[in-house]
Motif scaffolding. Structure first.
Motif, PDB file in Angstrom:
ATOM      1  N   CYS A 159      10.445   0.258  11.449  1.00  0.00           N
ATOM      2  CA  CYS A 159      10.798   0.978  12.682  1.00  0.00           C
ATOM      3  C   CYS A 159       9.757   2.010  13.090  1.00  0.00           C
ATOM      4  O   CYS A 159       9.945   2.713  14.078  1.00  0.00           O
ATOM      5  CB  CYS A 159      12.152   1.652  12.507  1.00  0.00           C
ATOM      6  N   THR A 160       8.685   2.141  12.323  1.00  0.00           N
ATOM      7  CA  THR A 160       7.646   3.115  12.651  1.00  0.00           C
ATOM      8  C   THR A 160       6.286   2.447  12.686  1.00  0.00           C
ATOM      9  O   THR A 160       6.118   1.310  12.271  1.00  0.00           O
ATOM     10  CB  THR A 160       7.608   4.252  11.606  1.00  0.00           C
ATOM     11  N   GLU A 161       5.289   3.172  13.164  1.00  0.00           N
ATOM     12  CA  GLU A 161       3.915   2.682  13.234  1.00  0.00           C
ATOM     13  C   GLU A 161       3.157   2.892  11.920  1.00  0.00           C
ATOM     14  O   GLU A 161       2.057   2.363  11.765  1.00  0.00           O
ATOM     15  CB  GLU A 161       3.157   3.427  14.346  1.00  0.00           C
ATOM     16  N   ASP A 162       3.724   3.648  10.988  1.00  0.00           N
ATOM     17  CA  ASP A 162       3.013   4.004   9.755  1.00  0.00           C
ATOM     18  C   ASP A 162       2.456   2.768   9.057  1.00  0.00           C
ATOM     19  O   ASP A 162       3.194   1.854   8.706  1.00  0.00           O
ATOM     20  CB  ASP A 162       3.925   4.754   8.780  1.00  0.00           C
ATOM     21  N   GLY A 163       1.145   2.731   8.871  1.00  0.00           N
ATOM     22  CA  GLY A 163       0.486   1.634   8.180  1.00  0.00           C
ATOM     23  C   GLY A 163       0.260   0.397   9.017  1.00  0.00           C
ATOM     24  O   GLY A 163      -0.383  -0.549   8.572  1.00  0.00           O
ATOM     25  N   GLY A 164       0.752   0.372  10.240  1.00  0.00           N
ATOM     26  CA  GLY A 164       0.674  -0.813  11.088  1.00  0.00           C
ATOM     27  C   GLY A 164      -0.725  -1.237  11.469  1.00  0.00           C
ATOM     28  O   GLY A 164      -0.976  -2.421  11.691  1.00  0.00           O
ATOM     29  N   GLN A 165      -1.662  -0.277  11.569  1.00  0.00           N
ATOM     30  CA  GLN A 165      -3.038  -0.589  11.940  1.00  0.00           C
ATOM     31  C   GLN A 165      -4.032   0.001  10.941  1.00  0.00           C
ATOM     32  O   GLN A 165      -5.199   0.195  11.259  1.00  0.00           O
ATOM     33  CB  GLN A 165      -3.326  -0.069  13.343  1.00  0.00           C
ATOM     34  N   ALA A 166      -3.572   0.255   9.735  1.00  0.00           N
ATOM     35  CA  ALA A 166      -4.408   0.908   8.722  1.00  0.00           C
ATOM     36  C   ALA A 166      -5.477  -0.030   8.172  1.00  0.00           C
ATOM     37  O   ALA A 166      -5.315  -1.249   8.156  1.00  0.00           O
ATOM     38  CB  ALA A 166      -3.525   1.396   7.572  1.00  0.00           C
ATOM     39  N   LEU A 167      -6.582   0.572   7.736  1.00  0.00           N
ATOM     40  CA  LEU A 167      -7.580  -0.172   6.969  1.00  0.00           C
ATOM     41  C   LEU A 167      -7.057  -0.267   5.545  1.00  0.00           C
ATOM     42  O   LEU A 167      -6.660   0.735   4.959  1.00  0.00           O
ATOM     43  CB  LEU A 167      -8.934   0.540   7.008  1.00  0.00           C
ATOM     44  N   VAL A 168      -7.054  -1.473   4.986  1.00  0.00           N
ATOM     45  CA  VAL A 168      -6.423  -1.719   3.689  1.00  0.00           C
ATOM     46  C   VAL A 168      -7.431  -2.269   2.700  1.00  0.00           C
ATOM     47  O   VAL A 168      -8.201  -3.171   3.032  1.00  0.00           O
ATOM     48  CB  VAL A 168      -5.252  -2.732   3.846  1.00  0.00           C
ATOM     49  N   ASP A 169      -7.442  -1.720   1.493  1.00  0.00           N
ATOM     50  CA  ASP A 169      -8.200  -2.245   0.357  1.00  0.00           C
ATOM     51  C   ASP A 169      -7.185  -2.554  -0.731  1.00  0.00           C
ATOM     52  O   ASP A 169      -6.487  -1.655  -1.196  1.00  0.00           O
ATOM     53  CB  ASP A 169      -9.203  -1.223  -0.194  1.00  0.00           C
ATOM     54  N   ILE A 170      -7.101  -3.806  -1.139  1.00  0.00           N
ATOM     55  CA  ILE A 170      -6.170  -4.195  -2.193  1.00  0.00           C
ATOM     56  C   ILE A 170      -6.968  -4.683  -3.395  1.00  0.00           C
ATOM     57  O   ILE A 170      -7.639  -5.713  -3.320  1.00  0.00           O
ATOM     58  CB  ILE A 170      -5.212  -5.306  -1.725  1.00  0.00           C
ATOM     59  N   PRO A 171      -6.907  -3.937  -4.503  1.00  0.00           N
ATOM     60  CA  PRO A 171      -7.575  -4.410  -5.710  1.00  0.00           C
ATOM     61  C   PRO A 171      -6.858  -5.644  -6.245  1.00  0.00           C
ATOM     62  O   PRO A 171      -5.632  -5.710  -6.227  1.00  0.00           O
ATOM     63  CB  PRO A 171      -7.461  -3.240  -6.691  1.00  0.00           C
ATOM     64  N   LEU A 172      -7.623  -6.621  -6.665  1.00  0.00           N
ATOM     65  CA  LEU A 172      -7.046  -7.844  -7.216  1.00  0.00           C
ATOM     66  C   LEU A 172      -6.859  -7.654  -8.706  1.00  0.00           C
ATOM     67  O   LEU A 172      -7.810  -7.470  -9.448  1.00  0.00           O
ATOM     68  CB  LEU A 172      -7.953  -9.037  -6.934  1.00  0.00           C
ATOM     69  N   MET A 173      -5.611  -7.700  -9.138  1.00  0.00           N
ATOM     70  CA  MET A 173      -5.258  -7.465 -10.538  1.00  0.00           C
ATOM     71  C   MET A 173      -4.746  -8.753 -11.167  1.00  0.00           C
ATOM     72  O   MET A 173      -4.172  -9.586 -10.486  1.00  0.00           O
ATOM     73  CB  MET A 173      -4.178  -6.394 -10.659  1.00  0.00           C
TER      74      MET A 173
END
Length: 121
Positions: A74-88
């Motif tokens: 219901c919010t914009e939080d994180g909707g257009q963020a730059l994301v780095d996901i470490p592969l574990m």
């Protein structure tokens, strides 16, 4: 785009969408000697799961399951963020510090919309 040592790898992608779920299969054209992170700009994806295949038999193994990108649909939080996901490797707490050491043949990214009523990407 998949990133190794902060350099973009050439890849071929196949995208399948079914309702509020999108599946992106990435086949590498370059040799990712040690793939350790996936980076992208989010476009309103609530969560992502990442799987790896190490050979042509495509036996998918989980790397990151249900990684939350948006805290609330219901919010914009994180909707257009730059994301780095470490592969574990693995999903238990003791496995969280083990980086992916093998050369992946393919990655599968499963993206989920923030709300089930959203039917397209």
């Amino acid at each position: 785009a998949a990133v190794a040592n902060r350099q973009v790898l050439r890849s071929r992608q196949k995208v399948t969408t079914e309702g509020a779920i999108q599946v992106i299969d990435v086949a590498f054209l370059d040799d990712p000697s040690q793939l350790s992170i996936v980076s992208f700009q989010n476009c309103y994806t609530a969560e992502i799961s990442i799987f790896v295949a190490y050979n042509e038999q495509v036996d998918w193994q989980p790397l990151n399951l249900n990684h939350q990108l948006m805290p609330s649909p219901c919010t914009e939080d994180g909707g257009q963020a730059l994301v780095d996901i470490p592969l574990m490797v693995g999903n238990s707490e003791r496995d969280q510090h083990a980086k992916l050491k093998c050369k992946p043949y393919r990655l599968r990214l499963i993206l989920s919309q923030p709300a089930t009523c959203w039917q397209s990407y």
